[in-house]
Design an enzyme around this catalytic site. Structure first.
Site, PDB file in Angstrom:
ATOM      1  N   ASP A  18      17.070  21.364 -31.664  1.00  0.00           N
ATOM      2  CA  ASP A  18      17.198  20.186 -30.789  1.00  0.00           C
ATOM      3  C   ASP A  18      15.848  19.645 -30.309  1.00  0.00           C
ATOM      4  OD1 ASP A  18      20.097  20.027 -30.608  1.00  0.00           O
ATOM      5  OD2 ASP A  18      19.981  21.897 -29.481  1.00  0.00           O
ATOM      6  N   ASP A  32       5.242  -0.583   8.355  1.00  0.00           N
ATOM      7  CA  ASP A  32       5.169   0.613   7.497  1.00  0.00           C
ATOM      8  C   ASP A  32       6.022   1.760   8.045  1.00  0.00           C
ATOM      9  OD1 ASP A  32       3.565  -0.556   5.654  1.00  0.00           O
ATOM     10  OD2 ASP A  32       1.720   0.482   6.229  1.00  0.00           O
ATOM     11  N   ASN A  53       1.066  -4.814   9.769  1.00  0.00           N
ATOM     12  CA  ASN A  53       1.230  -3.979   8.575  1.00  0.00           C
ATOM     13  C   ASN A  53       1.645  -2.556   8.954  1.00  0.00           C
ATOM     14  OD1 ASN A  53       0.996  -4.388   5.759  1.00  0.00           O
ATOM     15  ND2 ASN A  53      -0.746  -2.992   5.694  1.00  0.00           N
ATOM     16  N   ASN A  56       4.141 -14.865   4.445  1.00  0.00           N
ATOM     17  CA  ASN A  56       3.178 -14.888   5.557  1.00  0.00           C
ATOM     18  C   ASN A  56       1.849 -15.488   5.128  1.00  0.00           C
ATOM     19  OD1 ASN A  56       4.969 -13.767   7.325  1.00  0.00           O
ATOM     20  ND2 ASN A  56       4.204 -11.669   7.111  1.00  0.00           N
ATOM     21  N   GLU A  94       0.804  -1.229   0.000  1.00  0.00           N
ATOM     22  CA  GLU A  94       0.000   0.000   0.000  1.00  0.00           C
ATOM     23  C   GLU A  94       0.833   1.273   0.000  1.00  0.00           C
ATOM     24  OE1 GLU A  94       0.907  -0.860   4.239  1.00  0.00           O
ATOM     25  OE2 GLU A  94       0.343  -2.025   2.482  1.00  0.00           O
ATOM     26  N   ASP A 108      19.830  22.649 -26.484  1.00  0.00           N
ATOM     27  CA  ASP A 108      19.303  23.927 -26.001  1.00  0.00           C
ATOM     28  C   ASP A 108      18.725  24.810 -27.096  1.00  0.00           C
ATOM     29  OD1 ASP A 108      21.584  24.602 -27.334  1.00  0.00           O
ATOM     30  OD2 ASP A 108      22.535  25.688 -25.686  1.00  0.00           O
ATOM     31  N   ASP A 153      25.005  17.781 -28.239  1.00  0.00           N
ATOM     32  CA  ASP A 153      25.804  18.630 -29.104  1.00  0.00           C
ATOM     33  C   ASP A 153      27.094  18.916 -28.339  1.00  0.00           C
ATOM     34  OD1 ASP A 153      26.775  20.386 -30.930  1.00  0.00           O
ATOM     35  OD2 ASP A 153      25.100  21.782 -30.871  1.00  0.00           O
TER      36      ASP A 153
END
Length: 839
Positions: A591, A684, A680, A655, A286, A587, A328
């Site tokens: 290009d 986290d 969980n 698990n 999640e 630039d 370039d």
């Protein structure tokens, strides 16, 4: 809704629109512009930070995972389980708040960077030119236009001098469209409305002024954006989506399987459903969207400190994947500061006359600023006389020359400078050292040989010519029967340390290819200065003779592409993409197509608007070493996101497998639903800090590649390894220690959380875990989660979450199992990543 006339504004002249919009050739007053902004609801307002944060906070609870957890709260409430409602709701709110805080910080970084690159236009306000952001432009404004400018609104031309616009994004036409002041029929098709300029297009060459007619959603571009929006996915984003679908299938199958087993074992329907729901939540990664965003924002922040502005956060992942950089040479390989090394006539002798012509041509040029003209303006001719300018034919990428008409004290002259081939092609005569003028044909071979010789010595060479003209209309048709005056020799030295930079790129397994419009001899000389002893070259002429299939193979062997046209740059990039993940750095207007074609587009802060707009990254310094840092940041972001995927999927898959097996034997649930959700939540805490974890230098030395097969293999191998030790815990608790229901659930809860915490430190590195130092916050939050996990059973409210204090022997058994798990997981990890060296 716009009046019909404004939807077809090209059918009226400028006088009509000046009157209708209460404007003039001097533009609007600042007061009038502010009034229009307020009337249209466009005046800058301070957005409510609270409202913005509130919407972001609510967004955290809209993901499928959060909705599943909210469903578990509703189900518990329906069953009258008040304590479960409180516990699960606390977990939901804590997870949402944690994600909100991190994502808000990431968003603020992105907004700050975006604001630094707002497109600006030169607008006349109160008759004075001033730069303002595009969103502050209103109908009635008058805009000054130069090559490279992005068009911020739908406009009507009121002045134009050899103006050409790129409208390919609207018309599909690849060649620039000539624009001029005119009135055209209301039914004229889009590509032939020569008096109009459209939002989102850009000026390729020439100068002009335009009156703004429509802005925002009223523009043609705005209408298209409303009817069709498309978002291009990066390779990494597509990989995440594919992985999400794969994980969803496994989660649904295992959750349904476990639900059926528990029902067969005569567990309550609601308890079984809540248990299966909690497992589904536990299996899902999640935090993946949050961690990916946070990792990218951390990378963007670090890159900003190194003078790189990230325009598109998702592109950071792609930057980590590149294994070829195309650029370039000007300003990246070379210093980018043009120096005039010589001004010589056709015979190669220094010429004051050539210096005079070059100085006048550069001084009166009004197109976009460029290093060559900037250098020529610094010349100091012997005569201080400055003629009167009477006209200009701006530079464009088809003619490759710039012409200026001046009135001297004797004659009217047209002076043209530009690419050698384009200048000599319009000359019929040449001026010699003694001042005489002769036919050019007998001298042509000698002039061309001299041009080649200059290039071989590393000089960039342009040519200059002139002729006497009458004082009439100045146009490109006058560029014929010219007198060749001589050469302008330019020098742009190779940057100090460029060899070291190229070496650093090679260490990162990133190749370098140069794509330039310069002469092949100049490019060859630069290649030698870079340390490439025998460079393989390909010119634009060679490119035109090569088939698409052959090009795919030949580009791989080529070091430098020279004398290349703008459209050929795109073709080279597309051919290279068959073998590489390509970044292109440029630039200029020429290009833009290559920047768009590349996997990663890079530009610089002083680039033309259209190049900056097309790029994913903008460098505040034109320095390749900055890109080396950028590539490392991209790979760091990629590696840290993969860490979370590996850690969460392997452990949680294991698990679920072990829970499925335990459910076949146990007369009670292996863990309560709220214990699964608590597991969980506790894991986290450190997971959210993975985004800022350190990455081993070895992992940064090769491009990160998304490979779903490798992730799937990891999940299966480490999932079963985790499940094996879960089952050892299960058998030890149930049969050896004779643990009752609450003791069993507590023991398995502690083992599950700690195994996930320890696996973080094992999987975060491809080396043995004790050889790699983790990030500070990852260590701190992991230690905090460990203390909480071990301490929870001893807290006063432990019984409400089904936990109970464990005997010392139980804790010792769990500790021994975890020690064996850590050692074997580390050995398995080293073997796995040696076998899969591409990730």
């Amino acid at each position: 809704m716009q009046p019909a006339s404004e939807n077809m504004f090209w059918q009226f002249d400028s006088r009509f629109w000046f009157q209708r919009l209460n404007s003039s050739g001097s533009g609007l007053s600042q007061a009038a512009a502010n009034k229009i902004l307020i009337q249209k609801g466009l005046h800058p307002k301070s957005q409510s930070i609270f409202k913005k944060d509130l919407l972001l906070f609510i967004k955290q609870f809209k993901s499928p995972i959060m909705l599943l957890m909210i469903g578990a709260v509703a189900l518990s409430a329906f069953l009258g389980e008040g304590s479960d409602v409180l516990i699960i709701l606390t977990i939901v709110l804590s997870s949402g708040t944690l994600s909100f805080y991190q994502e808000r910080n990431a968003g603020r970084v992105a907004e700050k960077l975006k604001s630094m690159l707002s497109i600006k236009s030169t607008v006349l306000r109160d008759g004075i030119p001033q730069e303002i952001v595009a969103k502050a432009i209103v109908p009635g404004d008058v805009i000054d236009l130069n090559a490279g400018d992005m068009i911020p609104a739908d406009c009507m031309l009121i002045e134009a001098d050899e103006l050409h616009a790129n409208e390919s994004s609207l018309t599909g036409e690849s060649f620039p469209t000539r624009k001029e002041v005119a009135v055209v029929d209301k039914d004229t098709e889009l590509s032939k409305r020569i008096n109009c300029l459209w939002e989102g297009t850009n000026i390729v060459s020439g100068t002009g002024k335009a009156l703004v007619i429509q802005t925002g959603e009223d523009t043609l571009f705005g209408a298209i954006a409303r009817s069709a929006t498309s978002v291009m996915e990066t390779t990494f984003e597509k990989g995440l989506k594919d992985f999400g679908f794969f994980l969803m299938k496994i989660t649904l199958f295992l959750s349904f399987f476990i639900l059926v087993i528990n029902l067969v074992n005569h567990e309550g329907v609601m308890d079984s459903a809540l248990f299966a729901l909690a497992l589904a939540v536990g299996m899902a990664p999640e935090l993946l969207p949050a961690i990916s965003t946070i990792a990218m924002s951390h990378g963007a922040k670090r890159l900003f400190e190194k003078k790189v502005i990230v325009k598109k956060l998702a592109a950071i992942q792609n930057l980590g994947e590149i294994n070829l950089l195309c650029t370039d040479k000007t300003g990246t390989i070379t210093e980018g500061t043009i120096q005039v090394s010589g001004l010589v006539d056709a015979t190669g002798q220094e010429s004051e006359f050539v210096k005079q012509l070059a100085f006048w041509n550069a001084s009166f040029e009004t197109g976009y600023s460029n290093p060559i003209d900037d250098a020529l303006k610094l010349l100091k001719p012997e005569s201080n006389f400055l003629p009167q300018k009477i006209g200009e034919v701006p530079y464009d990428f088809i003619r490759k020359r710039l012409s200026i008409a001046v009135k001297t004290d004797k004659d009217n002259l047209l002076i043209s400078k530009g690419a050698f081939s384009q200048i000599i092609s319009i000359c019929s005569q040449l001026k010699l050292s003694n001042g005489s003028v002769e036919k050019i044909d007998p001298h042509r071979a000698e002039i061309e040989s001299r041009f080649e010789e200059f290039g071989e010595h590393g000089a960039r060479v342009i040519a200059i010519c002139y002729k006497k003209i009458d004082s009439g209309k100045i146009s490109k048709e006058l560029e014929s029967e010219m007198i060749f005056a001589g050469f302008i020799l330019l020098h742009d030295p190779v940057k100090a340390g460029i060899a070291e930079t190229i070496s650093e790129l090679q260490k990162l397994k990133v190749g370098l290819k140069i794509i330039t419009g310069d002469n092949r001899n100049v490019a060859h000389s630069i290649a030698k200065d870079m340390g490439i002893e025998d460079p393989v070259m390909m010119t634009g002429k060679d490119l035109n003779k090569i088939s698409p299939e052959a090009l795919k193979h030949l580009v791989r062997k080529t070091h430098i592409f020279s004398e290349v046209e703008p459209q050929q740059k795109e073709r080279i990039i597309l051919a290279l993409k068959h073998s590489y993940t390509v970044a292109y750095m440029g630039d200029g207007i020429n290009d833009v197509s290559a920047i768009n074609a590349a996997d990663v587009g890079i530009s610089v802060e002083n680039a033309v608007d259209v190049a900056r707009e097309a790029a994913d990254f903008v460098l505040m310094e034109k320095n390749l070493m900055v890109l080396v840092d950028g590539i490392k940041e991209g790979r760091t972001t990629f590696a840290n996101t993969l860490k979370y995927l590996y850690i969460s999927t392997g452990a949680t898959f294991g698990n679920m497998c072990s829970v499925a097996a335990a459910s076949l034997i146990l007369p009670f649930l292996p863990m309560l639903p709220k214990q699964i959700l608590l597991t969980n939540f506790l894991t986290d805490l450190p997971f959210i800090t993975i985004a800022g974890d350190t990455v081993d230098e070895e992992q940064l030395r090769k491009p990160g590649k998304w490979n779903l097969k490798v992730i799937r293999n990891y999940m299966v191998i480490f999932g079963f390894h985790s499940a094996f030790f879960d089952m050892i815990s299960f058998l030890t608790l149930l049969f050896l220690l004779k643990a009752k229901e609450s003791e069993f659930q507590t023991g398995w809860f502690i083992e599950s959380v700690l195994s996930e915490l320890f696996i973080i430190f094992i999987i975060r590195t491809h080396k043995n875990f004790y050889k790699s130092k983790p990030g500070k916050y990852l260590f701190i939050f992991s230690a905090l989660a460990l203390v909480l996990t071990v301490g929870l059973p001893y807290l006063p409210f432990a019984s409400s979450i089904g936990l109970t204090p464990l005997p010392f022997v139980n804790l010792l058994a769990i500790a021994l199992i975890l020690a064996a798990y850590i050692l074997t997981a580390d050995l398995l990890k080293v073997w796995f990543f040696r076998k899969h060296r591409t990730v």
